[in-house]
Design an enzyme around this catalytic site. Structure first.
Site, PDB file in Angstrom:
ATOM      1  N   ARG A  98       4.930  -8.241  -0.421  1.00  0.00           N
ATOM      2  CA  ARG A  98       4.470  -7.171  -1.313  1.00  0.00           C
ATOM      3  C   ARG A  98       5.476  -6.020  -1.225  1.00  0.00           C
ATOM      4  NH1 ARG A  98      -1.648  -6.125   0.445  1.00  0.00           N
ATOM      5  NH2 ARG A  98      -0.721  -6.472   2.508  1.00  0.00           N
ATOM      6  N   HIS A 122      -3.135  -1.068  -5.139  1.00  0.00           N
ATOM      7  CA  HIS A 122      -3.128  -0.080  -4.068  1.00  0.00           C
ATOM      8  C   HIS A 122      -2.038   0.966  -4.329  1.00  0.00           C
ATOM      9  CE1 HIS A 122      -4.733   0.662   0.118  1.00  0.00           C
ATOM     10  NE2 HIS A 122      -4.057   1.758  -0.245  1.00  0.00           N
ATOM     11  N   GLU A 174     -11.241  -1.002  -3.519  1.00  0.00           N
ATOM     12  CA  GLU A 174     -10.506  -0.393  -2.413  1.00  0.00           C
ATOM     13  C   GLU A 174      -9.288   0.336  -2.959  1.00  0.00           C
ATOM     14  OE1 GLU A 174      -9.406  -3.691   0.091  1.00  0.00           O
ATOM     15  OE2 GLU A 174      -7.654  -4.199  -1.133  1.00  0.00           O
ATOM     16  N   ASP A 228       0.830  -1.210   0.000  1.00  0.00           N
ATOM     17  CA  ASP A 228       0.000   0.000   0.000  1.00  0.00           C
ATOM     18  C   ASP A 228       0.866   1.262   0.000  1.00  0.00           C
ATOM     19  OD1 ASP A 228      -2.012  -1.972   0.515  1.00  0.00           O
ATOM     20  OD2 ASP A 228      -1.632  -1.749   2.659  1.00  0.00           O
TER      21      ASP A 228
END
Length: 327
Positions: free
Chosen positions: A296, A263, A199, A19
Site C-alpha cells: 500500500r 484511509h 474506519e 494510512d
C-alpha cells in the site's frame, strides 16, 4: 513514458506507507506519517513539497513497548499541531500476529511541546478512553467554532460488524468529554465486503459544510471511501445533523491499476488547491491477509468541488514514479 499528474504530483509520494497523514504547517513544511511495515514504530518526515517526501528528512519518534497494550500492530499514526503543541494519535495492540487472532487495539496519543517536532521529546499521554472498552482505532481530531472534536472507529458488541464511527468533543487533546455520538455504521453493501467496517475518518470543512470521509470493507481491492456531511452551523453532536452518501466516493481503478484506495487525509498544495492523500495498491491482493502485504503506497492528487459544494475526487491516478526516482 511516465507523465506527471495534475499539479505536477509524482506518485506514489511515499512507497509502502499505508494510512498516510499529511499536515501542512505554518513553517512551510509538509509533515508526513503513516503505518510503517512491521508495525513497530512511528516515524515522521518533512519536506517543502509533497514530491520531496520520499527522500525527505525522517525520524523515528516512538517505538512499541516490549509487551503490554502498546507493544504490537502500531497502526495509522496522525500528526497534529494543537494549541501550540504537537500530537501524534495512533492505535496499538497487545497481540502480535495479524492472522487468526482477535486484535485488541486501543487508541493512544503522544505529545511534544517543542516548536520543532524533530526536536524535543515525545511523551506518552496515555490511552484515549471512550465510554466503553473495545477494539478501537483511527482517531482523528478537528477544530470547529473554537471546540476540539475527535472522530474514531470502534466496535460495539451490541451492533453487528467490525467497527463504527463515533464523534465526541474533547476536553484536552487526550481526553474526551460529554456526549459520544454514534455517527455511522456499515449499512451499505460496499461497506461490508470481507469485513463490516467504517474506519479511517478524515475531516475537511468547505462550502458551509463539514465533510468526513471514511473507508469501508476489507483492506484489499474492495476497500473504498465514503462520505458523511453536516451543515457547519448545525449541532455536530446531534445525529440528525449528519447525512451519508449511499455510494462510495472513491474506489478502485482498473484503468489506472490502483486498488483499495482509502484511509485518506487532506492537505493543500502550494497554490492553495485541495489535495487528497490516500493509500492504494498497484495490484489486487493475491493471497493471505492483505494487512501483511506492504504494497500500500501513499498517493496524492488534487480534487475539485461540484456546484452544490461537494467534493469530486475522481478516480485514483496511475503510478508516475519510476524505480530510478527512488533509488
Amino acid at each position: 513514458m511516465l507523465k506527471k499528474t495534475t499539479n505536477d504530483l509524482i506518485n506514489p509520494i511515499v512507497y509502502e506507507r499505508a494510512d498516510p497523514w499529511v499536515y501542512h504547517h505554518s513553517d512551510g513544511y509538509y509533515y508526513f506519517t503513516g503505518s510503517v511495515p512491521g508495525y513497530q514504530s512511528i516515524e515522521i518526515r518533512r519536506a517543502k513539497s509533497l514530491n520531496d517526501l520520499e527522500k525527505a528528512e525522517t525520524k523515528n519518534v516512538w517505538r512499541a513497548h516490549k509487551d503490554g497494550p502498546m507493544s504490537q500492530l502500531i497502526w495509522a499514526p496522525e500528526i497534529h499541531f494543537i494549541q501550540g503543541k504537537w500530537y501524534i494519535y495512533f492505535a496499538a495492540s497487545d497481540h502480535g500476529t495479524i492472522r487468526n487472532e482477535v486484535h485488541h487495539h486501543r487508541m493512544f496519543v503522544i505529545e511534544n511541546e517543542h516548536d520543532d517536532p524533530f526536536e524535543g521529546s515525545w511523551t506518552e499521554k496515555g490511552q484515549i478512553k471512550t465510554q466503553f472498552e473495545s477494539f478501537s482505532l483511527d482517531g482523528t481530531v478537528f477544530s470547529h467554532r473554537e471546540r476540539l472534536y475527535y472522530v474514531w472507529a470502534q466496535q460495539d458488541p451490541r451492533i453487528p460488524g467490525n467497527s463504527n464511527l463515533y464523534l465526541s468533543e474533547m476536553k484536552t487533546p487526550w481526553t474526551l468529554t460529554g456526549k459520544q455520538l454514534l455517527l455511522s455504521v456499515p449499512e451499505f453493501e460496499w461497506e461490508k465486503i470481507g469485513f463490516m467496517v467504517n474506519e479511517g475518518p478524515a475531516v475537511i470543512t468547505r462550502n458551509g459544510k463539514i465533510f468526513i470521509t471514511y473507508s469501508g470493507s476489507a483492506t484489499d481491492e474492495n476497500y473504498a471511501m465514503g462520505l458523511l456531511w453536516a451543515d457547519e452551523d448545525s449541532d455536530l453532536l446531534n445525529g440528525f445533523s449528519w447525512h451519508k452518501k449511499a455510494e462510495p466516493v472513491f474506489k478502485s481503478s482498473e484503468k489506472n491499476s490502483q486498488y483499495g484506495p482509502g484511509h485518506n487525509s487532506f492537505t493543500t498544495g502550494l497554490e492553495g488547491e485541495d489535495i487528497l492523500v490516500y493509500h492504494a495498491r498497484p495490484e489486487k491482493n493475491q493471497s493471505g491477509d492483505p494487512l501483511a502485504n506492504p504494497n500500500r503506497h501513499a498517493m496524492a492528487q488534487s480534487f475539485t468541488w461540484d456546484k452544490d459544494g461537494f467534493p469530486i475526487f475522481g478516480e485514483p491516478v496511475a503510478i508516475t514514479k519510476s524505480e530510478e526516482m527512488v533509488s
